[in-house]
Motif scaffolding. Structure first.
Motif, PDB file in Angstrom:
ATOM      1  N   ASP A 130      35.302  32.995  39.073  1.00  0.00           N
ATOM      2  CA  ASP A 130      36.536  33.663  39.494  1.00  0.00           C
ATOM      3  C   ASP A 130      37.700  33.323  38.567  1.00  0.00           C
ATOM      4  O   ASP A 130      38.490  34.195  38.211  1.00  0.00           O
ATOM      5  CB  ASP A 130      36.894  33.274  40.929  1.00  0.00           C
ATOM      6  CG  ASP A 130      36.116  34.055  41.963  1.00  0.00           C
ATOM      7  OD1 ASP A 130      35.443  35.043  41.586  1.00  0.00           O
ATOM      8  OD2 ASP A 130      36.176  33.682  43.154  1.00  0.00           O
ATOM      9  N   ALA A 144      37.252  35.112  35.297  1.00  0.00           N
ATOM     10  CA  ALA A 144      37.554  36.537  35.463  1.00  0.00           C
ATOM     11  C   ALA A 144      39.056  36.743  35.606  1.00  0.00           C
ATOM     12  O   ALA A 144      39.604  37.738  35.126  1.00  0.00           O
ATOM     13  CB  ALA A 144      36.821  37.084  36.682  1.00  0.00           C
ATOM     14  N   ALA A 145      39.744  35.808  36.261  1.00  0.00           N
ATOM     15  CA  ALA A 145      41.190  35.918  36.426  1.00  0.00           C
ATOM     16  C   ALA A 145      41.920  35.781  35.097  1.00  0.00           C
ATOM     17  O   ALA A 145      42.987  36.367  34.906  1.00  0.00           O
ATOM     18  CB  ALA A 145      41.681  34.867  37.408  1.00  0.00           C
ATOM     19  N   LEU A 159      40.920  36.980  32.362  1.00  0.00           N
ATOM     20  CA  LEU A 159      40.770  38.254  31.656  1.00  0.00           C
ATOM     21  C   LEU A 159      41.351  39.434  32.417  1.00  0.00           C
ATOM     22  O   LEU A 159      41.643  40.466  31.827  1.00  0.00           O
ATOM     23  CB  LEU A 159      39.281  38.512  31.392  1.00  0.00           C
ATOM     24  CG  LEU A 159      38.575  37.447  30.552  1.00  0.00           C
ATOM     25  CD1 LEU A 159      37.090  37.741  30.490  1.00  0.00           C
ATOM     26  CD2 LEU A 159      39.188  37.377  29.165  1.00  0.00           C
ATOM     27  N   ASN A 160      41.511  39.300  33.748  1.00  0.00           N
ATOM     28  CA  ASN A 160      41.960  40.413  34.576  1.00  0.00           C
ATOM     29  C   ASN A 160      43.075  39.939  35.503  1.00  0.00           C
ATOM     30  O   ASN A 160      42.822  39.167  36.421  1.00  0.00           O
ATOM     31  CB  ASN A 160      40.776  40.947  35.390  1.00  0.00           C
ATOM     32  CG  ASN A 160      41.127  42.172  36.195  1.00  0.00           C
ATOM     33  OD1 ASN A 160      42.254  42.637  36.173  1.00  0.00           O
ATOM     34  ND2 ASN A 160      40.155  42.681  36.911  1.00  0.00           N
ATOM     35  N   PRO A 161      44.308  40.393  35.310  1.00  0.00           N
ATOM     36  CA  PRO A 161      45.421  39.949  36.152  1.00  0.00           C
ATOM     37  C   PRO A 161      45.236  40.309  37.638  1.00  0.00           C
ATOM     38  O   PRO A 161      45.720  39.596  38.511  1.00  0.00           O
ATOM     39  CB  PRO A 161      46.635  40.672  35.582  1.00  0.00           C
ATOM     40  CG  PRO A 161      46.236  41.131  34.236  1.00  0.00           C
ATOM     41  CD  PRO A 161      44.756  41.280  34.246  1.00  0.00           C
ATOM     42  N   ASN A 162      44.545  41.397  37.936  1.00  0.00           N
ATOM     43  CA  ASN A 162      44.321  41.772  39.333  1.00  0.00           C
ATOM     44  C   ASN A 162      43.458  40.744  40.053  1.00  0.00           C
ATOM     45  O   ASN A 162      43.610  40.520  41.252  1.00  0.00           O
ATOM     46  CB  ASN A 162      43.671  43.146  39.423  1.00  0.00           C
ATOM     47  CG  ASN A 162      44.600  44.238  38.962  1.00  0.00           C
ATOM     48  OD1 ASN A 162      45.821  44.104  39.066  1.00  0.00           O
ATOM     49  ND2 ASN A 162      44.038  45.304  38.443  1.00  0.00           N
ATOM     50  N   LYS A 163      42.543  40.124  39.338  1.00  0.00           N
ATOM     51  CA  LYS A 163      41.693  39.090  39.926  1.00  0.00           C
ATOM     52  C   LYS A 163      42.535  37.881  40.308  1.00  0.00           C
ATOM     53  O   LYS A 163      42.286  37.240  41.315  1.00  0.00           O
ATOM     54  CB  LYS A 163      40.586  38.701  38.943  1.00  0.00           C
ATOM     55  CG  LYS A 163      39.562  37.785  39.512  1.00  0.00           C
ATOM     56  CD  LYS A 163      38.732  38.471  40.575  1.00  0.00           C
ATOM     57  CE  LYS A 163      37.596  37.607  41.022  1.00  0.00           C
ATOM     58  NZ  LYS A 163      36.815  38.227  42.074  1.00  0.00           N
ATOM     59  N   ARG A 164      43.550  37.569  39.503  1.00  0.00           N
ATOM     60  CA  ARG A 164      44.446  36.447  39.816  1.00  0.00           C
ATOM     61  C   ARG A 164      45.171  36.714  41.142  1.00  0.00           C
ATOM     62  O   ARG A 164      45.289  35.837  41.978  1.00  0.00           O
ATOM     63  CB  ARG A 164      45.453  36.251  38.684  1.00  0.00           C
ATOM     64  CG  ARG A 164      46.585  35.305  38.972  1.00  0.00           C
ATOM     65  CD  ARG A 164      46.184  33.875  39.182  1.00  0.00           C
ATOM     66  NE  ARG A 164      45.392  33.392  38.089  1.00  0.00           N
ATOM     67  CZ  ARG A 164      44.571  32.358  38.181  1.00  0.00           C
ATOM     68  NH1 ARG A 164      44.448  31.720  39.309  1.00  0.00           N
ATOM     69  NH2 ARG A 164      43.865  31.965  37.163  1.00  0.00           N
ATOM     70  N   GLU A 210      44.097  38.593  43.588  1.00  0.00           N
ATOM     71  CA  GLU A 210      43.087  38.497  44.644  1.00  0.00           C
ATOM     72  C   GLU A 210      42.801  37.038  45.016  1.00  0.00           C
ATOM     73  O   GLU A 210      42.691  36.692  46.201  1.00  0.00           O
ATOM     74  CB  GLU A 210      41.793  39.169  44.188  1.00  0.00           C
ATOM     75  CG  GLU A 210      40.678  39.123  45.197  1.00  0.00           C
ATOM     76  CD  GLU A 210      39.395  39.712  44.649  1.00  0.00           C
ATOM     77  OE1 GLU A 210      38.327  39.285  45.104  1.00  0.00           O
ATOM     78  OE2 GLU A 210      39.456  40.594  43.769  1.00  0.00           O
TER      79      GLU A 210
END
Length: 109
Positions: free
Chosen positions: A59, A62-63, A65-70, A72
């Protein structure tokens, strides 16, 4: 160029290896075959304690690389900290339902 390749190889191994191992573990524990591997997996792992760490690392990567994951992940942490009481904040509801006794009580105001 070599540094970029080394970093991407490291990130791939950190994400892919735990994913493959956890999938294999679940498959072996669910099917019970092969038996020697099931015994080994049961001996080496203690419940679900080890599987959460791999998910947390995946997680966080992934965060990165992807701001939306942060967003979440932060929402999940906030929901874990919030206390969910049925009596917190709201005035008492005039209808009380007791599912175990099989009755409902409606109070007049």
């Amino acid at each position: 160029m070599v540094l970029v390749l080394a970093v991407s190889l490291l990130m791939t191994s950190v994400i892919v290896v735990p994913l493959v191992l956890s999938t294999t573990r679940r498959l072996v524990l669910r099917t019970g075959r092969p038996r020697w591997l099931r015994r080994l997996v049961c001996k080496l792992t203690t419940g679900e304690a080890g599987s959460g760490a791999g998910a947390a690392v995946a997680d966080e990567l992934a965060a990165a690389l992807n701001p939306n994951k942060r967003v979440e992940i932060e929402q999940r942490r906030t929901e874990q900290l919030v206390r969910h009481d049925s009596q917190a904040g709201a005035p008492p509801h005039p209808i009380g339902v007791d599912l175990t006794a099989g009755r409902a009580v409606i109070k007049r105001r």
